[in-house]
Write a protein that holds these residues in place. Sequence first.
Motif, PDB file in Angstrom:
ATOM      1  N   SER A   1       0.826  -1.210   0.000  1.00  0.00           N
ATOM      2  CA  SER A   1       0.000   0.000   0.000  1.00  0.00           C
ATOM      3  C   SER A   1       0.858   1.258   0.000  1.00  0.00           C
ATOM      4  CB  SER A   1      -0.919  -0.009   1.226  1.00  0.00           C
ATOM      5  OG  SER A   1      -1.653   1.185   1.314  1.00  0.00           O
ATOM      6  N   SER A   2       1.950   1.224   0.786  1.00  0.00           N
ATOM      7  CA  SER A   2       2.815   2.404   0.887  1.00  0.00           C
ATOM      8  C   SER A   2       3.433   2.752  -0.462  1.00  0.00           C
ATOM      9  CB  SER A   2       3.901   2.154   1.928  1.00  0.00           C
ATOM     10  OG  SER A   2       4.791   3.235   1.990  1.00  0.00           O
ATOM     11  N   ILE A   3       3.913   1.741  -1.177  1.00  0.00           N
ATOM     12  CA  ILE A   3       4.566   1.992  -2.464  1.00  0.00           C
ATOM     13  C   ILE A   3       3.533   2.339  -3.534  1.00  0.00           C
ATOM     14  CG2 ILE A   3       5.907   0.911  -4.303  1.00  0.00           C
ATOM     15  CD1 ILE A   3       7.425  -0.613  -2.166  1.00  0.00           C
ATOM     16  N   ALA A   4       2.388   1.648  -3.533  1.00  0.00           N
ATOM     17  CA  ALA A   4       1.353   1.907  -4.534  1.00  0.00           C
ATOM     18  C   ALA A   4       0.812   3.329  -4.420  1.00  0.00           C
ATOM     19  CB  ALA A   4       0.215   0.894  -4.386  1.00  0.00           C
ATOM     20  N   ASN A   5       0.702   3.840  -3.193  1.00  0.00           N
ATOM     21  CA  ASN A   5       0.138   5.177  -2.971  1.00  0.00           C
ATOM     22  C   ASN A   5       1.213   6.227  -2.695  1.00  0.00           C
ATOM     23  OD1 ASN A   5      -2.976   4.768  -2.775  1.00  0.00           O
ATOM     24  ND2 ASN A   5      -2.121   3.106  -1.534  1.00  0.00           N
ATOM     25  N   PHE A   6       2.467   5.864  -2.926  1.00  0.00           N
ATOM     26  CA  PHE A   6       3.568   6.787  -2.617  1.00  0.00           C
ATOM     27  C   PHE A   6       3.514   8.023  -3.511  1.00  0.00           C
ATOM     28  CE2 PHE A   6       7.939   8.243  -3.413  1.00  0.00           C
ATOM     29  CZ  PHE A   6       8.291   8.601  -2.131  1.00  0.00           C
ATOM     30  N   LYS A   7       3.721   9.179  -2.880  1.00  0.00           N
ATOM     31  CA  LYS A   7       3.800  10.439  -3.618  1.00  0.00           C
ATOM     32  C   LYS A   7       5.193  11.007  -3.430  1.00  0.00           C
ATOM     33  CE  LYS A   7      -1.095  11.683  -3.353  1.00  0.00           C
ATOM     34  NZ  LYS A   7      -1.543  10.361  -2.906  1.00  0.00           N
TER      35      LYS A   7
ATOM     36  N   THR B   1      -8.507   1.415  -7.380  1.00  0.00           N
ATOM     37  CA  THR B   1      -7.731   0.250  -6.948  1.00  0.00           C
ATOM     38  C   THR B   1      -6.793   0.620  -5.806  1.00  0.00           C
ATOM     39  OG1 THR B   1      -7.813  -0.688  -9.175  1.00  0.00           O
ATOM     40  CG2 THR B   1      -6.112  -1.527  -7.690  1.00  0.00           C
ATOM     41  N   LYS B   2      -6.147   1.763  -5.936  1.00  0.00           N
ATOM     42  CA  LYS B   2      -5.249   2.212  -4.876  1.00  0.00           C
ATOM     43  C   LYS B   2      -5.999   2.446  -3.576  1.00  0.00           C
ATOM     44  CE  LYS B   2      -1.914   4.473  -7.968  1.00  0.00           C
ATOM     45  NZ  LYS B   2      -1.257   5.757  -8.336  1.00  0.00           N
ATOM     46  N   GLN B   3      -7.225   2.964  -3.683  1.00  0.00           N
ATOM     47  CA  GLN B   3      -8.023   3.200  -2.484  1.00  0.00           C
ATOM     48  C   GLN B   3      -8.408   1.885  -1.810  1.00  0.00           C
ATOM     49  OE1 GLN B   3      -8.691   6.194  -1.040  1.00  0.00           O
ATOM     50  NE2 GLN B   3      -9.432   4.893   0.639  1.00  0.00           N
ATOM     51  N   VAL B   4      -8.695   0.866  -2.619  1.00  0.00           N
ATOM     52  CA  VAL B   4      -9.010  -0.455  -2.064  1.00  0.00           C
ATOM     53  C   VAL B   4      -7.815  -0.997  -1.286  1.00  0.00           C
ATOM     54  CG1 VAL B   4      -9.498  -2.865  -2.629  1.00  0.00           C
ATOM     55  CG2 VAL B   4     -10.742  -1.039  -3.788  1.00  0.00           C
ATOM     56  N   VAL B   5      -6.617  -0.870  -1.881  1.00  0.00           N
ATOM     57  CA  VAL B   5      -5.400  -1.329  -1.207  1.00  0.00           C
ATOM     58  C   VAL B   5      -5.196  -0.571   0.099  1.00  0.00           C
ATOM     59  CG1 VAL B   5      -2.884  -1.462  -1.375  1.00  0.00           C
ATOM     60  CG2 VAL B   5      -4.294  -2.050  -3.344  1.00  0.00           C
ATOM     61  N   SER B   6      -5.440   0.736   0.071  1.00  0.00           N
ATOM     62  CA  SER B   6      -5.300   1.556   1.268  1.00  0.00           C
ATOM     63  C   SER B   6      -6.307   1.149   2.336  1.00  0.00           C
ATOM     64  CB  SER B   6      -5.480   3.036   0.910  1.00  0.00           C
ATOM     65  OG  SER B   6      -5.343   3.857   2.049  1.00  0.00           O
ATOM     66  N   ASP B   7      -7.536   0.845   1.919  1.00  0.00           N
ATOM     67  CA  ASP B   7      -8.563   0.420   2.871  1.00  0.00           C
ATOM     68  C   ASP B   7      -8.208  -0.920   3.515  1.00  0.00           C
ATOM     69  OD1 ASP B   7     -10.015   2.681   2.341  1.00  0.00           O
ATOM     70  OD2 ASP B   7     -11.371   1.716   0.897  1.00  0.00           O
TER      71      ASP B   7
ATOM     72  N   VAL C   1      -6.152  -4.034   8.260  1.00  0.00           N
ATOM     73  CA  VAL C   1      -5.118  -4.844   8.922  1.00  0.00           C
ATOM     74  C   VAL C   1      -4.565  -4.088  10.134  1.00  0.00           C
ATOM     75  CG1 VAL C   1      -2.837  -5.893   8.646  1.00  0.00           C
ATOM     76  CG2 VAL C   1      -4.518  -6.079   6.813  1.00  0.00           C
ATOM     77  N   ASN C   2      -4.385  -2.780   9.995  1.00  0.00           N
ATOM     78  CA  ASN C   2      -3.918  -1.971  11.126  1.00  0.00           C
ATOM     79  C   ASN C   2      -4.879  -2.027  12.303  1.00  0.00           C
ATOM     80  OD1 ASN C   2      -1.359  -0.648  10.803  1.00  0.00           O
ATOM     81  ND2 ASN C   2      -2.215   0.460   9.074  1.00  0.00           N
ATOM     82  N   SER C   3      -6.167  -2.089  12.019  1.00  0.00           N
ATOM     83  CA  SER C   3      -7.165  -2.182  13.084  1.00  0.00           C
ATOM     84  C   SER C   3      -7.010  -3.489  13.858  1.00  0.00           C
ATOM     85  CB  SER C   3      -8.578  -2.092  12.499  1.00  0.00           C
ATOM     86  OG  SER C   3      -8.787  -0.840  11.867  1.00  0.00           O
ATOM     87  N   ILE C   4      -6.751  -4.571  13.135  1.00  0.00           N
ATOM     88  CA  ILE C   4      -6.539  -5.864  13.789  1.00  0.00           C
ATOM     89  C   ILE C   4      -5.281  -5.816  14.651  1.00  0.00           C
ATOM     90  CG2 ILE C   4      -6.032  -8.312  13.383  1.00  0.00           C
ATOM     91  CD1 ILE C   4      -7.728  -8.120  10.850  1.00  0.00           C
ATOM     92  N   ILE C   5      -4.229  -5.150  14.133  1.00  0.00           N
ATOM     93  CA  ILE C   5      -2.978  -5.040  14.879  1.00  0.00           C
ATOM     94  C   ILE C   5      -3.190  -4.298  16.193  1.00  0.00           C
ATOM     95  CG2 ILE C   5      -0.716  -3.918  14.886  1.00  0.00           C
ATOM     96  CD1 ILE C   5      -0.865  -6.531  13.364  1.00  0.00           C
TER      97      ILE C   5
END
Length: 400
Positions: free
Chosen positions: A60-66, A165-171, A176-180
């Motif tokens: 997600s970080s790389i796909a949405n990297f700016k 698609t990028k938004q789906v990956v971010s979601d 996963v962060n919520s589970i963590i």
Amino acid sequence: MFSALTRLSLVTKIIIAIVLGAIVAFAFPQAANYVGLLGDLFIKALKSVAPILVFVLVLSSIANFKVVHGGNSNLKPILLMYFVGMLLASISAVTASILFPSTLYLSVDPNADLQPPGSIAEVLKNLLLSFITNPVTALSDANFIGILAWAVGLGAALRHASDTTKQVVSDISDAVNSIIRIVISFAPVGIFGLVVVTFATAGLDTLKNYSQLILVLVGTMFFVALVINPILVAIAIRKNPYPLVLKCLRESGITAFFTRSSAANIPVNLDLAKRLGVNESTASVSIPLGATINMAGAAVTITVLTLAAVHTLHIETSFLTMLVLSVVAVVTACGASGVAGGSLLLIPVACGLFGIKPEIAMQVVAIGMVISVLQDSTETALNSSTDVLFTAAVDQAKNK
């Protein structure tokens, strides 16, 4: 009382859990058979979520990297700090071993089931092969090098995907962060169980015979954590490093000490990095990578135990050999597994520098297993806390 406990910080709850665990272990040692399940469940939960967490976060970080964030530009100085920190840790271990030479009792029967790598070349080969592991296998085996390789590749490919698609990956990453966060909230309960088992089963009797060796190992690791690392951080951020150093030791090191797994502590470090304000695109790559290759504690363990064997066998060494050992310890430490006891199987590689036979080197490994209650716990605390420490230091330096 319950309401008051819920308002306490996570670190305070963990400290309370440690104290209560020690009391229960000495007052009711038989309770370890039952309470230990809490610790096992906590470690299992961390290990189960860590691979998918790393994969999703990096992707997600790389796909949405700016580009304007400049997060990935921090990776090079972080990797440099990892290498320099490990090298200085190994040199510190050499110095400590010379000043306080330890003697081993090499009558311990070697464990025939252990299969250490035969050479440095084999360690490097295994690392390179890990990059091209099947992604499903990498996830199931918690091969973080392979996970990182696939996450980076897919993330780079998805940079050209649609915004939807990028938004789906971010979601998915947020989910996963919520589970963590839920798993980490149970850290005090898990650590309570781990403390009870540690004190009830090990006690102090098994550690008496190798008290000096333990003091050299643990003392060197404390020196690295409280002197070497602060110096490196001070050079990076150009201010008093100890607030950051102590925070990382307190919030990452304590958990890692009892889980004894750098891989299992990845979620804890990512959570701490987020609270420290570290760029997420940096932390989501550097911390999982650090859990795999940043092993200052492992370098100390490999160096000290190897030189203890050298001293016991009365093998002559030179200054140049010591320097070579330091470099070898760094290289082999990078191949140490991110799980409990991962560095011990690499000791025979370093012993090979001095012509020590494999069967004797395996006896050194067996001794390492005996003292691993303190050695491996302290090593993991140093390894894991340094991952988030150096990441945060570089990030603060870039943002000045």
